[in-house]
Design an enzyme around this catalytic site. Structure first.
Site, PDB file in Angstrom:
ATOM      1  CG  HIS A  33     -10.886 -11.860  39.768  1.00 41.92           C
ATOM      2  ND1 HIS A  33     -11.427 -11.819  38.500  1.00 41.92           N
ATOM      3  CD2 HIS A  33     -11.101 -10.628  40.294  1.00 41.92           C
ATOM      4  CE1 HIS A  33     -11.950 -10.630  38.274  1.00 41.92           C
ATOM      5  NE2 HIS A  33     -11.762  -9.879  39.367  1.00 41.92           N
ATOM      6  CG  HIS A  35      -8.928  -6.046  41.157  1.00 43.81           C
ATOM      7  ND1 HIS A  35      -8.786  -5.491  39.908  1.00 43.81           N
ATOM      8  CD2 HIS A  35      -9.987  -6.894  41.084  1.00 43.81           C
ATOM      9  CE1 HIS A  35      -9.730  -5.967  39.102  1.00 43.81           C
ATOM     10  NE2 HIS A  35     -10.467  -6.831  39.792  1.00 43.81           N
ATOM     11  CG  ASP A  37      -6.452  -1.298  42.267  1.00 35.22           C
ATOM     12  OD1 ASP A  37      -6.565  -2.516  42.037  1.00 35.22           O
ATOM     13  OD2 ASP A  37      -7.071  -0.436  41.608  1.00 35.22           O
ATOM     14  N   GLY A 194     -13.066  -2.456  34.892  1.00 35.06           N
ATOM     15  CA  GLY A 194     -13.780  -1.188  34.949  1.00 35.06           C
ATOM     16  C   GLY A 194     -15.225  -1.369  34.525  1.00 35.06           C
ATOM     17  CG  HIS A 221     -13.133  -7.723  35.115  1.00 37.15           C
ATOM     18  ND1 HIS A 221     -11.757  -7.837  35.151  1.00 37.15           N
ATOM     19  CD2 HIS A 221     -13.527  -7.582  36.413  1.00 37.15           C
ATOM     20  CE1 HIS A 221     -11.343  -7.761  36.409  1.00 37.15           C
ATOM     21  NE2 HIS A 221     -12.400  -7.618  37.206  1.00 37.15           N
ATOM     22  CD  GLU A 224     -18.184  -7.451  38.888  1.00 34.73           C
ATOM     23  OE1 GLU A 224     -18.024  -7.309  40.102  1.00 34.73           O
ATOM     24  OE2 GLU A 224     -17.410  -6.959  38.033  1.00 34.73           O
ATOM     25  CG  ASP A 313     -13.424  -8.491  42.752  1.00 32.28           C
ATOM     26  OD1 ASP A 313     -12.513  -8.244  41.945  1.00 32.28           O
ATOM     27  OD2 ASP A 313     -14.566  -8.018  42.633  1.00 32.28           O
TER      28      ASP A 313
END
Length: 382
Positions: A33, A35, A37, A194, A221, A224, A313
């Site tokens: 996991h 990202h 970006d 998101g 996701h 969370e 993350d």
């Protein structure tokens, strides 16, 4: 004692092991996991944003690195989201995407990661005229280049991409179809990311059905920013292979007056079915899941035998790495070498990679490396 300390740390089993950041960096790790970006090099952001005419808070690399962490750690959702505005602005051409993907691989390999999945939303990288397939192909090119360069440096790594839909957008199967189209060309799965609260997984039911129809894999996701209903939908309605975070499954676990833990039906199902939890401790502190690593639910979930994995993350926003995450857990929970190896094998078992390739990495790299570390450390390491 700081997580980077190399002094002996004694855990509850009475074992000692030298497991600071530098020791853990030498051990093979698996990142599920992460990202794309959320892990750019600050210097790359500065260069790409200058080319794209995008403004930044500072153009000093070290100051920018600090800004990203402080903004993400501020407790302000507005500031946290602003950090991604800047990284996405630096990922708008094919060459920029390829460079970011290449550097993703090299940075993970330098940290001892032998398998990594990079997730991102292709729809966020179309500002300069790229089409969705162009984005996927550029990231794939960068991953291949990064793997070749890492191999030449003696840091072998396998890296793949997960394409993501933004859950607050209009639900379509367009991105899921990319996962199917490029499933044999570096795309290993699909995700939705998101805003979780108010945007349940079932909004993308058609996308998940399309993936299942084509025997493709996906993570969601869930658990969370929203609790059990989000996890239930992800698992029972959508059929997620893994849960992105999933940490709030602890809301279905009660502790009685004698300290005994009791699993509710959903928590029991997730554990029984060995559904992997992509846990991200440092990131979860920034989003309010816990106030310290020692209070993070990962300790309880591990003790109860859930299929937990450890992840970063967003490495830039949390100023972290896989080695740092494990070192923090060693420090907070007294994890020893056995624990780190167990969690790493959990992650490798849960990767969106063919079974024989997963097994080869476990038997050929992970287990021998941990055995060699024990041999070198002597009787103090298990």
């Amino acid at each position: 004692m700081s997580p980077s300390s190399t002094e002996s740390q004694i855990n509850e089993k009475g074992n000692t092991a030298l497991l600071g950041v530098e020791e853990i960096r030498t051990l093979p790790k698996v990142a599920l996991h992460d990202h794309l970006d959320g892990g750019l090099r600050p210097a790359t952001i500065i260069e790409h944003c200058a080319d794209n005419g995008a403004q930044l808070p500072t153009t000093d690399p070290e100051a920018l690195r600090r800004w990203f962490f402080e903004a993400a750690d501020s407790g302000s959702l507005v500031r946290y989201l602003e950090t991604f505005d800047h990284t996405i602005a630096a990922m708008q051409t094919a060459d920029q995407l390829a460079r970011v993907a290449r550097e993703f691989v090299l940075d993970q390999a330098a940290d001892g990661v032998i398998y990594a999945e990079a997730r991102y939303a292709p729809e966020q990288h179309l500002r300069q005229g790229l089409a969705l397939p162009d984005v996927v192909e550029a990231v794939g090119r960068g991953l291949v280049e990064g793997m070749a360069e890492a191999e030449a440096l003696g840091q072998g790594i396998v890296a793949q991409q997960i394409v993501t839909s933004m859950r607050h957008g209009e639900p379509t199967i367009e991105i899921a179809d990319l996962a199917v189209r490029y499933r044999h060309e570096s795309v290993c799965g699909f995700d939705i990311a998101g805003a979780e609260d108010g945007f349940p997984p079932s909004r993308f039911q058609a996308a998940f059905d399309h993936l299942k129809h084509n025997n493709a894999y996906f993570t969601i996701h869930a658990g969370e920013a929203f609790g059990l209903p989000s996890i239930w939908e992800a698992v029972q309605l959508c059929g997620a292979n893994r849960l992105g975070h999933g940490v709030r499954i602890v809301e279905d676990i009660t502790v009685d007056e004698n300290g005994r833990r009791h699993l509710g039906d959903l928590a029991a199902y997730v554990r029984n079915e060995r559904i992997p939890l992509e846990l991200c401790p440092s990131s979860n502190l920034q989003t309010g899941i816990a106030d310290t690593i020692a209070n993070h639910p990962i300790g309880m979930l591990k003790d109860l035998g859930f299929r937990i994995t450890v992840n970063c993350d967003n490495r830039l926003m949390s100023d972290t790495s896989m080695s740092r995450e494990f070192a923090k857990l060693v420090d907070a929970f007294g994890w020893d070498l056995d624990d780190v190896e167990w969690v790493t094998i959990n992650a490798m078992k849960s990767a969106f990679l063919p079974f024989d390739e997963r097994l080869a990495l476990i038997q050929g790299i992970i287990k021998p490396a941990y055995a060699q570390f024990r041999s070198n450390a002597g009787p103090t390491a298990r």
